[in-house]
Motif scaffolding. Structure first.
Motif, PDB file in Angstrom:
ATOM      1  N   VAL A  91       9.788  38.530 123.394  1.00 27.40           N
ATOM      2  CA  VAL A  91      10.013  37.671 122.208  1.00 27.40           C
ATOM      3  C   VAL A  91       8.786  37.719 121.284  1.00 27.40           C
ATOM      4  O   VAL A  91       8.934  38.019 120.093  1.00 27.40           O
ATOM      5  N   PRO A  92       7.557  37.399 121.768  1.00 30.89           N
ATOM      6  CA  PRO A  92       6.393  37.553 120.885  1.00 30.89           C
ATOM      7  C   PRO A  92       6.149  38.995 120.472  1.00 30.89           C
ATOM      8  O   PRO A  92       5.615  39.249 119.386  1.00 30.89           O
ATOM      9  N   VAL A  93       6.557  39.950 121.314  1.00 34.96           N
ATOM     10  CA  VAL A  93       6.416  41.365 120.942  1.00 34.96           C
ATOM     11  C   VAL A  93       7.281  41.680 119.725  1.00 34.96           C
ATOM     12  O   VAL A  93       6.837  42.335 118.769  1.00 34.96           O
ATOM     13  N   LEU A  94       8.526  41.214 119.739  1.00 28.59           N
ATOM     14  CA  LEU A  94       9.419  41.444 118.597  1.00 28.59           C
ATOM     15  C   LEU A  94       8.903  40.739 117.343  1.00 28.59           C
ATOM     16  O   LEU A  94       9.006  41.281 116.231  1.00 28.59           O
ATOM     17  N   PHE A  95       8.352  39.537 117.521  1.00 29.99           N
ATOM     18  CA  PHE A  95       7.767  38.835 116.385  1.00 29.99           C
ATOM     19  C   PHE A  95       6.584  39.619 115.825  1.00 29.99           C
ATOM     20  O   PHE A  95       6.409  39.711 114.599  1.00 29.99           O
ATOM     21  N   MET A  96       5.770  40.202 116.713  1.00 27.71           N
ATOM     22  CA  MET A  96       4.651  41.028 116.276  1.00 27.71           C
ATOM     23  C   MET A  96       5.149  42.236 115.470  1.00 27.71           C
ATOM     24  O   MET A  96       4.590  42.588 114.430  1.00 27.71           O
ATOM     25  N   GLY A  97       6.234  42.856 115.943  1.00 22.65           N
ATOM     26  CA  GLY A  97       6.807  43.994 115.212  1.00 22.65           C
ATOM     27  C   GLY A  97       7.293  43.592 113.833  1.00 22.65           C
ATOM     28  O   GLY A  97       7.078  44.315 112.851  1.00 22.65           O
ATOM     29  N   TRP A  98       7.952  42.428 113.757  1.00 24.41           N
ATOM     30  CA  TRP A  98       8.431  41.930 112.462  1.00 24.41           C
ATOM     31  C   TRP A  98       7.246  41.668 111.527  1.00 24.41           C
ATOM     32  O   TRP A  98       7.292  42.020 110.341  1.00 24.41           O
ATOM     33  N   LEU A  99       6.198  41.066 112.067  1.00 21.50           N
ATOM     34  CA  LEU A  99       5.015  40.729 111.266  1.00 21.50           C
ATOM     35  C   LEU A  99       4.326  41.990 110.736  1.00 21.50           C
ATOM     36  O   LEU A  99       3.963  42.070 109.560  1.00 21.50           O
ATOM     37  N   ILE A 100       4.170  42.986 111.608  1.00 25.41           N
ATOM     38  CA  ILE A 100       3.526  44.235 111.201  1.00 25.41           C
ATOM     39  C   ILE A 100       4.373  44.949 110.156  1.00 25.41           C
ATOM     40  O   ILE A 100       3.863  45.489 109.174  1.00 25.41           O
ATOM     41  N   GLY A 101       5.695  44.963 110.384  1.00 24.94           N
ATOM     42  CA  GLY A 101       6.582  45.630 109.431  1.00 24.94           C
ATOM     43  C   GLY A 101       6.476  45.032 108.040  1.00 24.94           C
ATOM     44  O   GLY A 101       6.419  45.764 107.043  1.00 24.94           O
ATOM     45  N   LYS A 102       6.428  43.709 107.973  1.00 25.87           N
ATOM     46  CA  LYS A 102       6.274  43.051 106.672  1.00 25.87           C
ATOM     47  C   LYS A 102       4.901  43.367 106.072  1.00 25.87           C
ATOM     48  O   LYS A 102       4.777  43.635 104.876  1.00 25.87           O
ATOM     49  N   GLY A 103       3.868  43.328 106.938  1.00 24.47           N
ATOM     50  CA  GLY A 103       2.513  43.557 106.447  1.00 24.47           C
ATOM     51  C   GLY A 103       2.294  44.960 105.927  1.00 24.47           C
ATOM     52  O   GLY A 103       1.570  45.161 104.936  1.00 24.47           O
ATOM     53  N   LEU A 104       2.903  45.953 106.572  1.00 31.77           N
ATOM     54  CA  LEU A 104       2.752  47.337 106.121  1.00 31.77           C
ATOM     55  C   LEU A 104       3.773  47.704 105.051  1.00 31.77           C
ATOM     56  O   LEU A 104       3.566  48.650 104.288  1.00 31.77           O
ATOM     57  N   GLY A 105       4.885  46.973 105.019  1.00 29.69           N
ATOM     58  CA  GLY A 105       5.921  47.289 104.039  1.00 29.69           C
ATOM     59  C   GLY A 105       5.508  46.974 102.618  1.00 29.69           C
ATOM     60  O   GLY A 105       5.793  47.750 101.685  1.00 29.69           O
ATOM     61  N   TYR A 106       4.792  45.867 102.430  1.00 32.21           N
ATOM     62  CA  TYR A 106       4.408  45.477 101.067  1.00 32.21           C
ATOM     63  C   TYR A 106       3.451  46.467 100.399  1.00 32.21           C
ATOM     64  O   TYR A 106       3.603  46.753  99.200  1.00 32.21           O
ATOM     65  N   PRO A 107       2.447  47.026 101.119  1.00 30.29           N
ATOM     66  CA  PRO A 107       1.608  48.059 100.464  1.00 30.29           C
ATOM     67  C   PRO A 107       2.402  49.277 100.005  1.00 30.29           C
ATOM     68  O   PRO A 107       2.009  49.944  99.035  1.00 30.29           O
ATOM     69  N   SER A 108       3.522  49.575 100.690  1.00 30.11           N
ATOM     70  CA  SER A 108       4.324  50.737 100.290  1.00 30.11           C
ATOM     71  C   SER A 108       4.973  50.543  98.932  1.00 30.11           C
ATOM     72  O   SER A 108       5.453  51.502  98.319  1.00 30.11           O
ATOM     73  N   LEU A 109       5.007  49.280  98.436  1.00 28.37           N
ATOM     74  CA  LEU A 109       5.568  49.025  97.115  1.00 28.37           C
ATOM     75  C   LEU A 109       4.566  49.360  96.018  1.00 28.37           C
ATOM     76  O   LEU A 109       4.948  49.557  94.854  1.00 28.37           O
ATOM     77  N   VAL A 111       1.589  51.662  96.670  1.00 30.02           N
ATOM     78  CA  VAL A 111       1.013  53.004  96.822  1.00 30.02           C
ATOM     79  C   VAL A 111       2.021  53.904  97.518  1.00 30.02           C
ATOM     80  O   VAL A 111       2.848  53.453  98.299  1.00 30.02           O
ATOM     81  N   GLN A 112       1.939  55.192  97.238  1.00 22.23           N
ATOM     82  CA  GLN A 112       2.853  56.152  97.825  1.00 22.23           C
ATOM     83  C   GLN A 112       2.096  57.425  98.186  1.00 22.23           C
ATOM     84  O   GLN A 112       0.940  57.597  97.836  1.00 22.23           O
ATOM     85  N   GLY A 113       2.783  58.315  98.898  1.00 17.10           N
ATOM     86  CA  GLY A 113       2.222  59.621  99.214  1.00 17.10           C
ATOM     87  C   GLY A 113       0.953  59.537 100.036  1.00 17.10           C
ATOM     88  O   GLY A 113       0.867  58.793 101.010  1.00 17.10           O
ATOM     89  N   VAL A 114      -0.049  60.298  99.594  1.00 19.93           N
ATOM     90  CA  VAL A 114      -1.294  60.392 100.352  1.00 19.93           C
ATOM     91  C   VAL A 114      -2.028  59.054 100.400  1.00 19.93           C
ATOM     92  O   VAL A 114      -2.722  58.741 101.373  1.00 19.93           O
ATOM     93  N   TYR A 115      -1.865  58.236  99.367  1.00 17.82           N
ATOM     94  CA  TYR A 115      -2.550  56.939  99.331  1.00 17.82           C
ATOM     95  C   TYR A 115      -1.977  55.980 100.373  1.00 17.82           C
ATOM     96  O   TYR A 115      -2.720  55.211 101.001  1.00 17.82           O
ATOM     97  N   LEU A 116      -0.663  56.032 100.578  1.00 17.71           N
ATOM     98  CA  LEU A 116      -0.051  55.220 101.631  1.00 17.71           C
ATOM     99  C   LEU A 116      -0.500  55.722 103.000  1.00 17.71           C
ATOM    100  O   LEU A 116      -0.759  54.921 103.911  1.00 17.71           O
ATOM    101  N   SER A 117      -0.627  57.031 103.134  1.00 16.81           N
ATOM    102  CA  SER A 117      -1.115  57.603 104.391  1.00 16.81           C
ATOM    103  C   SER A 117      -2.516  57.119 104.700  1.00 16.81           C
ATOM    104  O   SER A 117      -2.831  56.748 105.839  1.00 16.81           O
TER     105      SER A 117
END
Length: 228
Positions: A91-109, A111-117
């Motif tokens: 349960v906390p593992v899935l919450f951690m995955g959700w949190l990381i996904g949100k945290g990394l998803g917003y920078p993708s809006l 920066v793109q390409g090599v900068y996102l890498s």
């Protein structure tokens, strides 16, 4: 052989390969090789999640190793420090995955390409540095004496039992990934890569689609890490 017949045969190859993976331990008695196969199946689960970002959405991320590690350490710490059983620790593992996904998803809006890498490489190195240096994560020695997964009185405490537990998890996530890829979300992920303008015209929020891709990928990776 006709082209149609070839396609009909090829679609059964993945099922044949999964069947071969299922009977592999019958011909492989070495614990070492069984351990390697277990790790390969966990990496396959990670790759299924990574496909949502890189394969379908066309975004580049190099921070998956950190997400995998965070899933492993979240589960291990919940079991050893909080006394949770491994199933409850998911349960906390899935919450951690959700949190990381949100945290990394917003920078993708932004920066793109090599900068996102580069941004995700930075995330990777920050997490690695923390996990290998903090005292409560075991520093460089890791965390020991983690309780095995159990179903009632049956414990997955041997290599062969762990193998089939991870095999079952792999089959489960293959089914989930197949369902998502063939849903409207899968089509939206492909549209982000191929024709984002058409996606906007249809009234679909591109930002939400990208964040969802990162979140799904993170959830797959943290669960694989927890099983590890």
């Amino acid at each position: 052989m006709k082209e149609k017949d070839k396609r009909s045969i090829l679609k059964y190859i993945p099922l044949l390969m999964l069947g071969m993976i299922g009977i592999l331990p019958l011909f492989m008695t070495s614990n070492y090789y069984q351990t390697i196969c277990c790790q390969a199946m966990l990496y396959a689960v990670v790759a299924l999640g990574l496909n949502f970002i890189v394969g379908l959405s066309g975004l580049m991320t190099l921070g998956t190793a950190a997400i995998y590690g965070l899933g492993a350490y979240t589960s291990a710490l919940c079991c050893t420090k909080l006394g949770m059983n491994p199933w409850a620790a998911l349960v906390p593992v899935l919450f951690m995955g959700w949190l990381i996904g949100k945290g990394l998803g917003y920078p993708s809006l932004r920066v793109q390409g090599v900068y996102l890498s580069l941004a995700t490489i930075g995330f990777n190195e920050i997490v690695r540095s923390f996990l290998t240096n903090l005292e409560w994560t075991g520093s460089g020695t890791g965390i020991r004496n983690i309780e095995p997964y159990r179903i009632g009185d049956f414990a997955f405490d041997t290599q062969i039992r762990s193998y089939y537990l991870i095999y079952a998890v792999l089959l489960l996530f293959i089914g989930i990934a197949w369902k998502i890829v063939n849903s409207r979300w899968g089509r939206a992920f492909v549209a982000v890569k191929d024709n984002p303008e058409a996606l906007q015209i249809c009234g679909i929020d591109i930002a939400n689609v990208k964040i969802t891709a990162f979140t799904l990928s993170s959830v797959f990776a943290v669960v694989a890490g927890a099983m590890y």
